[in-house]
Write a protein that holds these residues in place. Structure first.
Motif: not given
Length: 544
Positions: A234, A240, A311, A342, A345-346
């Motif tokens: 990622v 994502v 997402l 990225s 965010k996750l």
């Protein structure tokens, strides 16, 4: 003929006459010929947030398979993000202060700070002619709890991206620890250890920039590697959204897509039960379970994430836009910002529990200071973005920063605008290396272990440096530092400190994490582990 500038821009490759031509992936990343990417370890606290996803439910027969397939909502552990600065970045002195046996404010000699890139008129403890805003007036700054040099590139970047209220809820610790320069034999990456500590994910467990065992630039300790959670890449917004994209189903509604995926599982399950793989009984069952669980996971993703765009970090107003951490132009113009967004965010939203952000080009002993300062500033901005995003989401975060080796200065200064009058980085030097971590707690600044300020100072700085600016590699009962000369044990120290944030049973849980896998740790007795633990717990077991 125009004279070439005497420094390198943040994305410009570094070509050293004293290094051979880069050949391996690690060497290419360290010298900036390839970009570092992102790694993620999964753990979720999705129930903390208002659920904006379309409300649907899996059929009972499919939902019953989630448990056996290990498809869960995560363990609810504190999000963990680490920065792997590839190539041997400066951490000690010019960025985070590392002092003598008394702690960060037990200042080194002038020569020691010169080796760490600070000229005599910028050394910690010396009164500033014009005090820097936010600093202590003596070239030190403790706005984040952990002491930085007032003109640290990391600090300037972090402060630029964080609100004052966020800064007031941050604290940190530094570990004096040497590691080899520019080599693959640096098992710095702690992701498997964080997973052993309980971090697990709703979408995935580990994710990384390459197909390496660690997923980052530095290796993972060999004894902690678990091939069942090997990383998946990622490093950009499309990675994502791709995690939950089950394909193009045309005009079908979200509910219809889920129904299709469930039907595919039922058909496949019946066919699997009538066929043989030709393997032994145990292996036949394992193979069929892998296939079955892949279909169950697809149905689960279709149900849980009907719109993958949800997402997308680029569409999150807290990350990008007028009120975002990055402006649209900044985000679109800098791959490091896209990568950082990225990962955070996750991790911070709970779709993953821990992540590695690899940033390349930190082998910056280029005979100037400008190159390193600009790269440190950008790294600081990325660090600050993670901390600020955690604050906006109201969740805690542990952020760890490490690099493979370090640099030194010969005392010459770079008086250009970007050089800021500091010592030029002359070459590699593993003796000046360190690592540090910052902890954000929405409930207030994390509290250090120790009953007195003197004790707290020794918990905030684990290990220490000699007056010469070199890591003290010997350890003693009163100032233990197992990781001073052993990167494998440095990872264990980070793992212990991560677990300690979760509650009083950290040491017992740490012991069990190793013994339960038939492993042993090298941190020593309970008393030693007490002395190398920085903070009191900030949650009770989980954040949920």
């Amino acid at each position: 003929m125009a004279k070439r500038k005497n420094f390198f821009r943040p994305d410009e490759p570094l070509m050293h006459p004293d290094h051979h031509r880069p050949r391996t992936r690690r060497e290419l990343i360290a010298q900036g010929f390839r970009a570092g990417m992102g790694t993620i370890t999964g753990a979720s606290m999705f129930s903390l947030f208002v659920n904006p996803r379309e409300a649907m439910a899996l059929s009972a027969d499919i939902d019953a398979r989630r448990g056996p397939c290990g498809i869960t909502a995560g363990a609810g552990k504190i999000p963990f993000i680490c920065f792997d600065l590839a190539g041997g970045a400066n951490i000690a002195g010019s960025n985070v202060l590392v002092g003598g046996a008394g702690g960060q404010m037990d200042f080194l000699s002038t020569a020691g700070y010169s080796k760490q890139g600070l000229p005599g008129d910028m050394i910690p403890g010396l009164a500033e002619a014009t005090p820097t805003v936010g600093g202590n007036g003596d070239h030190t700054n403790t706005q984040l709890g952990l002491a930085f040099h007032t003109d640290s590139g990391y600090l300037r970047g972090i402060l630029e991206r964080t609100a004052a209220t966020t800064q007031a809820s941050i604290n940190g610790a530094v570990i004096a620890a040497r590691s080899e320069n520019d080599t693959g034999n640096n098992p710095h990456n702690p992701m498997y250890g964080i997973n052993m500590a309980g971090a697990n994910g709703e979408l995935l467990t580990l994710c990384g920039s390459r197909t390496s065992d660690s997923g980052g630039n530095s290796m993972a300790p060999a004894d902690l590697i678990n091939n069942e959670v090997r990383p998946t890449k990622v490093d950009r917004p499309s990675d994502v959204t791709g995690l939950v994209d089950v394909g193009d189903f045309g005009a079908l509604s979200s509910q219809e897509v889920v129904a299709v995926m469930e039907s595919v599982w039922r058909i496949s399950d019946k066919k699997l039960n009538r066929m043989s793989t030709g393997l032994t009984t145990d292996k036949d069952a394992d193979m069929k379970k892998l296939v079955e669980c892949a279909y169950v996971k697809s149905a689960y993703l279709a149900e849980s994430f009907p719109d993958p765009a949800f997402l997308n970090p680029a569409a999150d107003p807290d990350i990008v836009g007028a009120s975002g951490i990055f402006s649209v132009d900044e985000f679109n113009g800098d791959r490091e910002f896209q990568k950082t967004a990225s990962i955070m965010k996750l991790v911070i939203n709970g779709y993953a529990g821990a992540g590695t952000i690899t940033m390349g080009g930190y082998d910056y002993h280029t005979g100037d200071r400008s190159t390193g300062e600009m790269r440190d500033l950008r790294a600081g901005r990325c660090m600050g973005a993670c901390l600020e995003y955690a604050a906006r989401k109201g969740v805690p975060l542990m952020m760890y920063v490490f690099s493979d080796g370090s640099v030194f200065s010969n005392g010459m200064t770079d008086n250009s605008i970007e050089g800021r009058g500091k010592g030029v980085w002359t070459g590699d030097n593993q003796q000046t290396a360190s690592a540090f971590f910052l902890v954000y707690n929405p409930g207030g600044r994390p509290v250090l272990m120790g009953a007195t300020p003197e004790e707290q100072a020794r918990h905030q700085q684990i290990g220490y440096m000699r007056a010469s600016g070199d890591v003290e590699t010997t350890t003693s009962p009163d100032r233990p530092n197992p990781g001073a000369n052993n990167v494998n044990l440095l990872v264990q120290m980070v793992m212990l400190n991560y677990m300690a944030l979760h509650g009083a049973s950290a040491q017992a849980d740490f012991e069990e994490a190793f013994s339960g896998r038939g492993l042993s740790h090298g941190l020593g007795s309970a008393g030693i582990m007490d002395r190398i633990t920085a903070f009191q717990p900030i949650v009770n077991g989980t954040i949920i």
